[in-house]
Design an enzyme around this catalytic site. Structure first.
Site, PDB file in Angstrom:
ATOM      1  N   TYR A   1      55.941  51.621 -32.781  1.00 40.33           N
ATOM      2  CA  TYR A   1      55.500  51.486 -31.384  1.00 40.33           C
ATOM      3  C   TYR A   1      54.970  50.076 -31.123  1.00 40.33           C
ATOM      4  O   TYR A   1      55.073  49.559 -30.018  1.00 40.33           O
ATOM      5  CB  TYR A   1      54.410  52.514 -31.084  1.00 40.33           C
ATOM      6  CG  TYR A   1      54.937  53.897 -30.779  1.00 40.33           C
ATOM      7  CD1 TYR A   1      55.137  54.302 -29.470  1.00 40.33           C
ATOM      8  CD2 TYR A   1      55.227  54.798 -31.799  1.00 40.33           C
ATOM      9  CE1 TYR A   1      55.607  55.576 -29.166  1.00 40.33           C
ATOM     10  CE2 TYR A   1      55.699  56.071 -31.514  1.00 40.33           C
ATOM     11  CZ  TYR A   1      55.886  56.456 -30.193  1.00 40.33           C
ATOM     12  OH  TYR A   1      56.359  57.705 -29.917  1.00 40.33           O
TER      13      TYR A   1
ATOM     14  N   GLU B   1      58.962  61.102 -31.468  1.00 32.91           N
ATOM     15  CA  GLU B   1      57.921  62.123 -31.405  1.00 32.91           C
ATOM     16  C   GLU B   1      57.451  62.417 -32.821  1.00 32.91           C
ATOM     17  O   GLU B   1      58.171  62.159 -33.787  1.00 32.91           O
ATOM     18  CB  GLU B   1      58.477  63.410 -30.778  1.00 32.91           C
ATOM     19  CG  GLU B   1      59.008  63.246 -29.363  1.00 32.91           C
ATOM     20  CD  GLU B   1      57.958  62.755 -28.387  1.00 32.91           C
ATOM     21  OE1 GLU B   1      56.850  63.321 -28.375  1.00 32.91           O
ATOM     22  OE2 GLU B   1      58.243  61.798 -27.657  1.00 32.91           O
TER      23      GLU B   1
ATOM     24  N   ARG C   1      42.210  66.193 -31.177  1.00 30.77           N
ATOM     25  CA  ARG C   1      41.591  65.127 -30.391  1.00 30.77           C
ATOM     26  C   ARG C   1      40.685  65.673 -29.296  1.00 30.77           C
ATOM     27  O   ARG C   1      39.702  65.038 -28.918  1.00 30.77           O
ATOM     28  CB  ARG C   1      42.662  64.206 -29.802  1.00 30.77           C
ATOM     29  CG  ARG C   1      43.637  64.881 -28.861  1.00 30.77           C
ATOM     30  CD  ARG C   1      44.673  63.891 -28.367  1.00 30.77           C
ATOM     31  NE  ARG C   1      45.634  64.517 -27.469  1.00 30.77           N
ATOM     32  CZ  ARG C   1      46.641  63.877 -26.910  1.00 30.77           C
ATOM     33  NH1 ARG C   1      46.838  62.608 -27.159  1.00 30.77           N
ATOM     34  NH2 ARG C   1      47.473  64.513 -26.103  1.00 30.77           N
TER      35      ARG C   1
ATOM     36  N   GLU D   1      51.436  53.844 -28.885  1.00 24.18           N
ATOM     37  CA  GLU D   1      50.966  52.785 -27.983  1.00 24.18           C
ATOM     38  C   GLU D   1      49.480  52.923 -27.676  1.00 24.18           C
ATOM     39  O   GLU D   1      48.857  51.970 -27.233  1.00 24.18           O
ATOM     40  CB  GLU D   1      51.804  52.769 -26.704  1.00 24.18           C
ATOM     41  CG  GLU D   1      51.505  53.858 -25.671  1.00 24.18           C
ATOM     42  CD  GLU D   1      51.917  55.258 -26.098  1.00 24.18           C
ATOM     43  OE1 GLU D   1      52.728  55.385 -27.038  1.00 24.18           O
ATOM     44  OE2 GLU D   1      51.423  56.227 -25.492  1.00 24.18           O
TER      45      GLU D   1
END
Ligand SMILES: *[C@@H]1O[C@H](CO)[C@@H](O)[C@H](O)[C@H]1NC(C)=O
Length: 363
Positions: free
Chosen positions: A166, A135, A204, A258
Site C-alpha cells: 500500500y 484484501e 479495533r 493506507e
C-alpha cells in the site's frame, strides 16, 4: 520452453522479503538493500525494481485485465507515459483472451461469483494467470476455488511473486512524496481515528472503546463525525493531531494499509493495531510508530500518549527519522496493472505455478 517449473512459494521462502528467485531480481534486491543500508535502515520490505535486459526481453506483452476490481470500470493507463513501463499493452477486452500473454484476475470479483474465471478449456499455452488481491485473508473468501490455476501472485504480502505494498518509504529525493521535517510546534489535538466500516466484533473497535475510557479520541468517517469542510482529505485532517489510530480491520502478515501511510504523510505518530511490531519494522523504523502491544495495558498506552503530547522534546523522538525519507503510495489500480505487466514481460517463456494459494495466503 525447457525451463524447470518454479514454485512461487519455494522461491520466495529462500529469501524472506523478496519475491523473485532469478539473478536479475537478486541483483535488483541487492541494489535496493544497499541503498537502505546507506540510509541506516536495513531490512525494510521494498518492491524490487524489475530490471529488463533489452537484448533478450520480449518486445511487447499483452496483459488482459479480466475484471475491473469490485466491478468499477476505470480507464486503463498508458504504462509508458504514466509509469515509465515499456512494452506493455493493457486491455480489458475479453476477446483478447486467446492471444493475451497474461490475464490479471482480481480475487473478489471471481470469488463472489460476480464474474466467471477465464475459460480453462481455451487457455492458450504459455499464458500466465496473475492473481491479484489487496484484501486481508479475513476478507478473501473462497480461495479454495482458485487452487492450481494461477502462475503468479500479486498482493501486499512481501513474499508475493509481484510485491507492491500500500505504501513504502523511499529516499527523500527519489520519486516519492517527501516527508515533512519533524517540528516541535505542538499540534492542537490529541488522537484521531477515521473509520468507515464499524464492526463491533473487530479488535479495533474494542481497542477504541477501551482507549477512549482514558483519553479523548476524535472519530471521523462514516461511523463518526464527517471530515470538516475545507480539510477535505484524511491527511489534512490528521495534520492537526499528534497521533493517529492506524487500526487495521483484521490482523495478518504484512497487512498494513493506507491507514498507516496517511498518518505518516500527515506527520502524526501512528498508533498501530495490525500484524506484530516485528512485521511493521520491516516497513518503517521502529520508533516511527507506537504499537498497541508495546504497553502492558491500554491505560498505560493512553498515559504514554498524553505524556508525549505534553513533552515535544520526547515526541520528536518518534518523528526525527522522517528526515531523509519520502513516501510512495502506488496508485490503485493503474500502477498495479503496469507493475504486473512488467513482471510478466520479464518472465516470458518461463513456467511458474502457484501451489497452495490458500495455505500461503492465510499463513
Ligand atoms: C500456469 O499454471 C497452470 C496451472 O497450474 C499450468 O498448467 C501452466 O503450465 C502454467 N503456465 C505457465 C506459462 O507458467
Amino acid at each position: 520452453m525447457g525451463v524447470r517449473p518454479r514454485r512461487s512459494r519455494e522461491c520466495s521462502k529462500t529469501r524472506p522479503g523478496a519475491s523473485k528467485c532469478d539473478g536479475h531480481f537478486l541483483t535488483a534486491g541487492l541494489v535496493a538493500a544497499t541503498f537502505l543500508v546507506l540510509l541506516g535502515v536495513s531490512l525494510l520490505h521494498l518492491p524490487e525494481p524489475v530490471a529488463l535486459d533489452p537484448a533478450t526481453a520480449v518486445r511487447e506483452v499483452t496483459l488482459l485485465i479480466w475484471t475491473h476490481p469490485f466491478g468499477r470500470k476505470r480507464p486503463l493507463p498508458d504504462c509508458l507515459a504514466r509509469y515509465g513501463v515499456d512494452g506493455c499493452v493493457l486491455t480489458d477486452e475479453p476477446r483478447a483472451y486467446p492471444h493475451a500473454d497474461g490475464v490479471l484476475v482480481h480475487h473478489r470479483d471471481v470469488a463472489s461469483g460476480g464474474a466467471e474465471l477465464p475459460p480453462e478449456a481455451t487457455r492458450p499455452p504459455g499464458q500466465k494467470w496473475i492473481w491479484i488481491n489487496y484484501e486481508s485473508p479475513s476478507h478473501t473468501p473462497a480461495l479454495w476455488r482458485l487452487e492450481e490455476l494461477f502462475n503468479v501472485t500479486m498482493s501486499y504480502r512481501a513474499d508475493s511473486d509481484v510485491f507492491l505494498p500500500y505504501g513504502y518509504l523511499v529516499q527523500k529525493h527519489g520519486d516519492g512524496q517527501p516527508l515533512s521535517e519533524p517540528s516541535r510546534t505542538s499540534r492542537p489535538r490529541l488522537v484521531a481515528w477515521v473509520v468507515s466500516n464499524w464492526v463491533e466484533s473487530q479488535a479495533r473497535v474494542a481497542f477504541y472503546y477501551h482507549l477512549s475510557q482514558y483519553i479523548q479520541v476524535d472519530v471521523f468517517g462514516r461511523a463518526g463525525r464527517s471530515i470538516p469542510e475545507g480539510l477535505g482529505s484524511v491527511v489534512r485532517l490528521v495534520r492537526r493531531y499528534h497521533f493517529y489510530l492506524a487500526l487495521e480491520n483484521s490482523q495478518h502478515t504484512d497487512y498494513i494499509t493506507e491507514k498507516l501511510w496517511n498518518a505518516v504523510l500527515a506527520g502524526a505518530v501512528p498508533v498501530v493495531l495490525g500484524p506484530t511490531r516485528k512485521n511493521y519494522e520491516r516497513f518503517l523504523p521502529p520508533e516511527a510508530f507506537i504499537h498497541v502491544d508495546d504497553f502492558p495495558s491500554v491505560e498505560a498506552l493512553a498515559g504514554y500518549l498524553l505524556a508525549l503530547s505534553r513533552d515535544p522534546a520526547r515526541l520528536i523522538g518518534h518523528l526525527r527519522w522522517r528526515t531523509g525519507f519520502g513516501l510512495r503510495q502506488p496508485t490503485f489500480w493503474g500502477e498495479h496493472y503496469c507493475t504486473a505487466c512488467k513482471a510478466l514481460r520479464k518472465t516470458m517463456g518461463q513456467t511458474q505455478v502457484v501451489r497452495d494459494l490458500t495455505q500461503w495466503f492465510e499463513s
